[in-house]
Design an enzyme around this catalytic site. Sequence first.
Site, PDB file in Angstrom:
ATOM      1  N   TYR A 136      28.800 -81.407   8.484  1.00  0.00           N
ATOM      2  CA  TYR A 136      29.400 -80.406   9.361  1.00  0.00           C
ATOM      3  C   TYR A 136      29.036 -80.749  10.797  1.00  0.00           C
ATOM      4  CZ  TYR A 136      30.332 -75.824  11.510  1.00  0.00           C
ATOM      5  OH  TYR A 136      30.794 -74.801  12.299  1.00  0.00           O
ATOM      6  N   ASP A 187      24.585 -86.717  14.921  1.00  0.00           N
ATOM      7  CA  ASP A 187      24.597 -85.283  15.171  1.00  0.00           C
ATOM      8  C   ASP A 187      23.234 -84.740  14.758  1.00  0.00           C
ATOM      9  OD1 ASP A 187      24.919 -82.585  15.310  1.00  0.00           O
ATOM     10  OD2 ASP A 187      26.829 -82.515  14.224  1.00  0.00           O
ATOM     11  N   LYS A 226      20.753 -75.806  18.557  1.00  0.00           N
ATOM     12  CA  LYS A 226      19.772 -75.004  17.813  1.00  0.00           C
ATOM     13  C   LYS A 226      18.381 -74.969  18.461  1.00  0.00           C
ATOM     14  CE  LYS A 226      22.567 -74.823  13.730  1.00  0.00           C
ATOM     15  NZ  LYS A 226      23.449 -75.819  13.168  1.00  0.00           N
TER      16      LYS A 226
END
Length: 427
Positions: A144, A239, A267
């Site tokens: 994702y 990522d 995050k």
Amino acid sequence: MAKGLSQTLFERALLTIPGGVNSPARSFKAVGAKPIIAARGSGPHLYDVDGHKHIDYLMSWGALILGHNHPSVVNAVTQAVSRGTGFGLTAEPEIILAELIKKAFPSIELVRLVNSGTEAVMSALRLARAYTGRDKILKFEGCYHGHSDSLLTKAGSGISTLAIPDSAGVPAAVTAGTLLAPYNNLQAVRTLAKEYAEQIACIIVEPIAANMGVIPPAKGFLEGLQNIADEIGAVLIFDEVITGFRVAFGGAQEKYGVQADLTTLGKIIGGGLPIGAFGGKRQIMEHLAPVGDVYQAGTLSGNPVVATAGIAVLRHLLDACPYDALEQRTARLERGLRKVFTDAGIPVQINRVGSMFTVFFSDNPVRDYRSAKQSNTERYAEFFSSMLDKGLLFPPSQFEAGFLSTVHTDEDVAATVASCGQTRFAS
Ligand SMILES: *Cc1c(COP(=O)(O)O)cnc(C)c1O
């Protein structure tokens, strides 16, 4: 049983917010449970509006590596807010945060701050396409990378659990430029690289997959990607929105000793506030406006309050160097849970890298999207609900990662294992 406040509030949310949530996984739909509504956090604990206290293994989807409400973050943010919530002009905190990121990642010479992981990845792709003059991207099944159009294909967690194969509203022409390979399968990447050598702008990967549950990279996988990207002149994008500052200060790149051309972050670097970042080689990054001709912008990008929170987290991590302790404590949780299930004769695979982990209910090792999908999601749903009843918040989907923070204690871990032993899984 009387209706709790969580349920009342959720029903109210349903009247004004689609599905009652601002991000689908919060609905707990994947585990068929009623969502809890958060009231406050404290260290490793999350309190819901009904006053239930949970040991939190979700930790805002990994953002809170120092736990909830960490005093150094709260103090820094409070002071920053008192100076103003944002200026739309450059301020010192964003420079300091960029320096800290650069210090952590030798592959990052220049870095730009944005407002979410989605935005970071979307911008990195545009940059890779401009830099190479090519259009196609290669991604992995089950990885994702946020919800931008070209990446919404076999995108793991939220999407796989809701069984939407691809999102509606994404033009076929957009995902047509996206090539898919199974995670950990270098041969498949080689085949695609051969066929589309001159067309692939970038290979994008979660260096440790965490959005189909945690799946570590097989030995040589990341190095292999680096070699293939080099051979065909494609940009390698790691990522690290989850893994950055999570598995080591320098993320998966430090842990495995493999460098990316571009890195995306999010995050942890916002200390629980909204943020994203992307960075990498100067020669690539200098294609961004106002130096180059790749447009990318943001009214609130580099916000001083958010950047200050991020600085507090990263400085704390630099000083405390908590990674060995996190590793050991999470390993203890892994061993404890595995023993409970094994003693009960329940087939389980616990995948873990450092402080990120997933309990898969499966007979077979989980090393890619296909094997992850073979897990028993009904059993996971039962596990989730019985743990929640005991005040333990695990990820509300078989395909999401669990996290420890630096403030989870050995006692928290022991209590979690003991509680798990009291569920019907132990019988
Ligand atoms: C969470 C996540 C994103 C998206 O970040 P948002 O801030 O939710 O947009 C991108 N990539 C990975 C690997 C993620 O885990």
